[in-house]
Motif scaffolding. Structure first.
Motif, PDB file in Angstrom:
ATOM      1  N   HIS A  54       0.855  -1.186   0.000  1.00 13.07           N
ATOM      2  CA  HIS A  54       0.000   0.000   0.000  1.00 13.07           C
ATOM      3  C   HIS A  54       0.892   1.238   0.000  1.00 13.07           C
ATOM      4  CE1 HIS A  54      -3.722  -2.255   0.820  1.00 13.07           C
ATOM      5  NE2 HIS A  54      -2.921  -3.061   1.505  1.00 13.07           N
ATOM      6  N   ILE A  55       0.335   2.381  -0.344  1.00 11.30           N
ATOM      7  CA  ILE A  55       1.147   3.594  -0.405  1.00 11.30           C
ATOM      8  C   ILE A  55       1.095   4.384   0.896  1.00 11.30           C
ATOM      9  CG2 ILE A  55       0.840   3.711  -2.910  1.00 11.30           C
ATOM     10  CD1 ILE A  55      -0.895   6.245  -2.389  1.00 11.30           C
ATOM     11  N   VAL A  56       0.459   3.825   1.942  1.00 14.04           N
ATOM     12  CA  VAL A  56       0.453   4.446   3.268  1.00 14.04           C
ATOM     13  C   VAL A  56       0.861   3.398   4.303  1.00 14.04           C
ATOM     14  CG1 VAL A  56      -1.313   6.144   2.660  1.00 14.04           C
ATOM     15  CG2 VAL A  56      -2.000   3.958   3.671  1.00 14.04           C
ATOM     16  N   THR A  78      -3.356 -11.180  16.813  1.00 10.82           N
ATOM     17  CA  THR A  78      -2.056 -10.903  16.210  1.00 10.82           C
ATOM     18  C   THR A  78      -2.086  -9.523  15.555  1.00 10.82           C
ATOM     19  OG1 THR A  78      -1.600 -13.238  15.780  1.00 10.82           O
ATOM     20  CG2 THR A  78      -0.417 -11.651  14.445  1.00 10.82           C
ATOM     21  N   VAL A  79      -0.952  -8.809  15.635  1.00 12.79           N
ATOM     22  CA  VAL A  79      -0.834  -7.486  15.015  1.00 12.79           C
ATOM     23  C   VAL A  79       0.256  -7.525  13.954  1.00 12.79           C
ATOM     24  CG1 VAL A  79      -0.455  -5.022  15.399  1.00 12.79           C
ATOM     25  CG2 VAL A  79      -1.473  -6.420  17.209  1.00 12.79           C
ATOM     26  N   HIS A  80      -0.040  -6.924  12.816  1.00 10.25           N
ATOM     27  CA  HIS A  80       0.945  -6.822  11.730  1.00 10.25           C
ATOM     28  C   HIS A  80       1.103  -5.353  11.360  1.00 10.25           C
ATOM     29  CE1 HIS A  80       1.870  -6.679   7.299  1.00 10.25           C
ATOM     30  NE2 HIS A  80       2.886  -7.386   7.754  1.00 10.25           N
ATOM     31  N   TYR A  81       2.340  -4.934  11.164  1.00 14.06           N
ATOM     32  CA  TYR A  81       2.615  -3.571  10.704  1.00 14.06           C
ATOM     33  C   TYR A  81       3.447  -3.625   9.428  1.00 14.06           C
ATOM     34  CZ  TYR A  81       4.646   0.982  10.032  1.00 14.06           C
ATOM     35  OH  TYR A  81       5.019   2.164   9.446  1.00 14.06           O
ATOM     36  N   ALA A  82       3.159  -2.716   8.485  1.00 11.43           N
ATOM     37  CA  ALA A  82       3.977  -2.574   7.278  1.00 11.43           C
ATOM     38  C   ALA A  82       4.076  -1.101   6.901  1.00 11.43           C
ATOM     39  CB  ALA A  82       3.391  -3.367   6.115  1.00 11.43           C
ATOM     40  N   ASP A  83       5.298  -0.656   6.595  1.00  7.98           N
ATOM     41  CA  ASP A  83       5.497   0.690   6.060  1.00  7.98           C
ATOM     42  C   ASP A  83       4.851   0.818   4.690  1.00  7.98           C
ATOM     43  OD1 ASP A  83       7.004   1.969   8.036  1.00  7.98           O
ATOM     44  OD2 ASP A  83       8.894   1.168   7.291  1.00  7.98           O
ATOM     45  N   HIS A  84       4.632   2.054   4.273  1.00  9.32           N
ATOM     46  CA  HIS A  84       4.172   2.303   2.905  1.00  9.32           C
ATOM     47  C   HIS A  84       5.177   1.731   1.910  1.00  9.32           C
ATOM     48  CE1 HIS A  84       7.089   5.587   2.091  1.00  9.32           C
ATOM     49  NE2 HIS A  84       6.918   5.922   3.369  1.00  9.32           N
ATOM     50  N   HIS A  85       4.672   1.309   0.749  1.00 10.29           N
ATOM     51  CA  HIS A  85       5.496   0.764  -0.327  1.00 10.29           C
ATOM     52  C   HIS A  85       6.366  -0.406   0.141  1.00 10.29           C
ATOM     53  CE1 HIS A  85       4.571   4.907  -1.732  1.00 10.29           C
ATOM     54  NE2 HIS A  85       4.402   4.278  -2.902  1.00 10.29           N
ATOM     55  N   THR A  86       5.828  -1.203   1.064  1.00 10.72           N
ATOM     56  CA  THR A  86       6.539  -2.367   1.592  1.00 10.72           C
ATOM     57  C   THR A  86       5.687  -3.607   1.377  1.00 10.72           C
ATOM     58  OG1 THR A  86       7.674  -1.028   3.261  1.00 10.72           O
ATOM     59  CG2 THR A  86       7.553  -3.401   3.660  1.00 10.72           C
ATOM     60  N   GLY A  87       6.169  -4.517   0.563  1.00  9.68           N
ATOM     61  CA  GLY A  87       5.390  -5.699   0.226  1.00  9.68           C
ATOM     62  C   GLY A  87       5.248  -6.674   1.384  1.00  9.68           C
ATOM     63  N   TYR A  88       4.109  -7.337   1.436  1.00 10.13           N
ATOM     64  CA  TYR A  88       3.870  -8.398   2.413  1.00 10.13           C
ATOM     65  C   TYR A  88       2.830  -9.358   1.850  1.00 10.13           C
ATOM     66  CZ  TYR A  88      -0.448  -5.940   3.685  1.00 10.13           C
ATOM     67  OH  TYR A  88      -1.683  -5.343   3.650  1.00 10.13           O
ATOM     68  N   GLY A  89       2.696 -10.501   2.519  1.00  9.39           N
ATOM     69  CA  GLY A  89       1.708 -11.476   2.097  1.00  9.39           C
ATOM     70  C   GLY A  89       2.373 -12.740   1.573  1.00  9.39           C
ATOM     71  N   LYS A 127      11.503   2.799   4.685  1.00 13.54           N
ATOM     72  CA  LYS A 127      12.371   1.993   5.557  1.00 13.54           C
ATOM     73  C   LYS A 127      12.042   0.508   5.487  1.00 13.54           C
ATOM     74  CE  LYS A 127      13.992   5.321   8.932  1.00 13.54           C
ATOM     75  NZ  LYS A 127      14.249   5.564  10.380  1.00 13.54           N
ATOM     76  N   ARG A 128      10.923   0.162   4.849  1.00 12.01           N
ATOM     77  CA  ARG A 128      10.519  -1.235   4.660  1.00 12.01           C
ATOM     78  C   ARG A 128      10.371  -2.010   5.975  1.00 12.01           C
ATOM     79  NH1 ARG A 128      10.233  -1.994  -0.543  1.00 12.01           N
ATOM     80  NH2 ARG A 128      11.631  -0.906  -1.990  1.00 12.01           N
ATOM     81  N   ARG A 129       9.893  -1.326   7.023  1.00 10.72           N
ATOM     82  CA  ARG A 129       9.611  -2.039   8.273  1.00 10.72           C
ATOM     83  C   ARG A 129       8.399  -2.938   8.077  1.00 10.72           C
ATOM     84  NH1 ARG A 129      10.396   3.625  11.287  1.00 10.72           N
ATOM     85  NH2 ARG A 129       9.112   4.113   9.476  1.00 10.72           N
ATOM     86  N   HIS A 130       8.502  -4.135   8.620  1.00 10.24           N
ATOM     87  CA  HIS A 130       7.476  -5.152   8.388  1.00 10.24           C
ATOM     88  C   HIS A 130       7.521  -6.077   9.601  1.00 10.24           C
ATOM     89  CE1 HIS A 130       5.241  -8.408   6.764  1.00 10.24           C
ATOM     90  NE2 HIS A 130       6.199  -9.000   6.061  1.00 10.24           N
ATOM     91  N   ARG A 131       6.546  -5.965  10.508  1.00 11.45           N
ATOM     92  CA  ARG A 131       6.583  -6.699  11.776  1.00 11.45           C
ATOM     93  C   ARG A 131       5.284  -7.469  11.997  1.00 11.45           C
ATOM     94  NH1 ARG A 131       9.901  -2.961  14.624  1.00 11.45           N
ATOM     95  NH2 ARG A 131      11.625  -2.555  13.175  1.00 11.45           N
ATOM     96  N   THR A 132       5.404  -8.652  12.570  1.00 13.16           N
ATOM     97  CA  THR A 132       4.246  -9.437  12.992  1.00 13.16           C
ATOM     98  C   THR A 132       4.449  -9.807  14.447  1.00 13.16           C
ATOM     99  OG1 THR A 132       3.980 -10.343  10.763  1.00 13.16           O
ATOM    100  CG2 THR A 132       2.839 -11.477  12.552  1.00 13.16           C
ATOM    101  N   SER A 133       3.460  -9.525  15.279  1.00  8.75           N
ATOM    102  CA  SER A 133       3.586  -9.766  16.714  1.00  8.75           C
ATOM    103  C   SER A 133       3.328 -11.224  17.065  1.00  8.75           C
ATOM    104  CB  SER A 133       2.581  -8.896  17.488  1.00  8.75           C
ATOM    105  OG  SER A 133       1.275  -9.441  17.403  1.00  8.75           O
ATOM    106  N   GLY A 134       3.625 -11.561  18.312  1.00 13.06           N
ATOM    107  CA  GLY A 134       3.148 -12.811  18.877  1.00 13.06           C
ATOM    108  C   GLY A 134       1.687 -12.670  19.255  1.00 13.06           C
ATOM    109  N   ALA A 135       1.110 -13.752  19.750  1.00  9.43           N
ATOM    110  CA  ALA A 135      -0.308 -13.744  20.104  1.00  9.43           C
ATOM    111  C   ALA A 135      -0.547 -12.927  21.372  1.00  9.43           C
ATOM    112  CB  ALA A 135      -0.807 -15.166  20.305  1.00  9.43           C
TER     113      ALA A 135
END
Length: 246
Positions: A54-56, A78-89, A127-135
């Motif tokens: 996504h771009i945001v 579970t929580v997932h975070y991704a910076d703009h213009h950072t691919g995930y999935g 910065k391409r930050r991409h985090r997935t939390s624990g439960a």
């Protein structure tokens, strides 16, 4: 600050492709805008969303069903975070489906699949930050009702260079009050009622109601309802030049 009651929004659930959607803040858009955007998306059984960006900046909070995001299993909550213009999935729902809240400080222009021709031309510095939390475990009703002290759990810890991005859960007993962290330390916050109820400005909010706090706002004063409260706070990083431009 803006608030959205899930109780009021839930009857507006609508079918969107294979999924179901409830708009909490904003609406479907193919144009980026400075307004916050948040919704609940319910993926159908075995539905798959291919890898994309996504771009945001955005958070996703998985609240029902089960599935996977990339290589990570989704263990609720579970929580997932991704910076703009950072691919995930990809995002893949199980046979029971998968539900999550998507939270954005600004309105997105629609996802961009990584399989899109010339996709690199659509990328921007990030910065391409991409985090997935624990439960995150939620309290059973009698435990929540009998809490006598405020506790704060860190779900995603701020790391060097994160510029304020973090996720916490506040757990309060009935009637307890507190202030949320200073929003000026990041790029805005979502307050998500996960369990119990929240009293805010004389109105009661049930799960999965939302309050958006922009970085220029004062810290929110929150009070637990008669059943206690478990409140998640997702704080965005300080805006970079791209996010400021939207």
């Amino acid at each position: 600050m803006q608030a959205a009651s899930y109780t009021e929004k839930e009857p507006g659930r609508f079918r969107r492709g294979q999924s179901w959607k409830i708009n909490m803040f904003g609406k479907n858009s193919d144009i980026a805008a400075p307004d916050p955007q948040a919704f609940r998306l319910d993926l159908n059984a075995h539905q798959k969303l291919d890898s994309h960006f996504h771009i945001v900046d955005q958070f996703q909070v998985f609240i029902a069903g089960s599935g996977t995001i990339g290589r990570d299993d989704v263990h609720l909550v579970t929580v997932h975070y991704a910076d703009h213009h950072t691919g995930y999935g990809p995002l893949i729902a199980s046979a029971q489906g998968l539900s999550y809240l998507t939270l954005r400080s600004k309105t997105d222009a629609g996802l961009v699949y990584l399989s899109t021709p010339n996709v690199r031309d659509k990328l921007r510095p990030t910065k391409r930050r991409h985090r997935t939390s624990g439960a995150v475990a939620l309290s059973i009703e009698p435990v929540l009702r009998n809490r006598t002290e405020l506790t704060i759990d860190t779900v995603i810890e701020e790391q060097e260079g994160d510029e304020g991005m973090n996720v916490k859960v506040l757990r309060l007993g009935p009637g307890m009050m507190t202030h949320t962290p200073d929003p000026a330390e990041g790029g805005g916050q979502y307050l998500i009622v996960l369990n119990g109820s929240l009293i805010y400005e004389h109105q009661t909010y049930k799960p999965y109601s939302l309050i958006f706090v922009c970085s220029a706002d004062m810290a929110a004063k929150v009070q637990a309802g008669e059943d206690g409260l478990e409140l998640m706070i997702t704080q965005f990083p300080l805006e970079d030049e791209w996010m400021k431009s939207i």
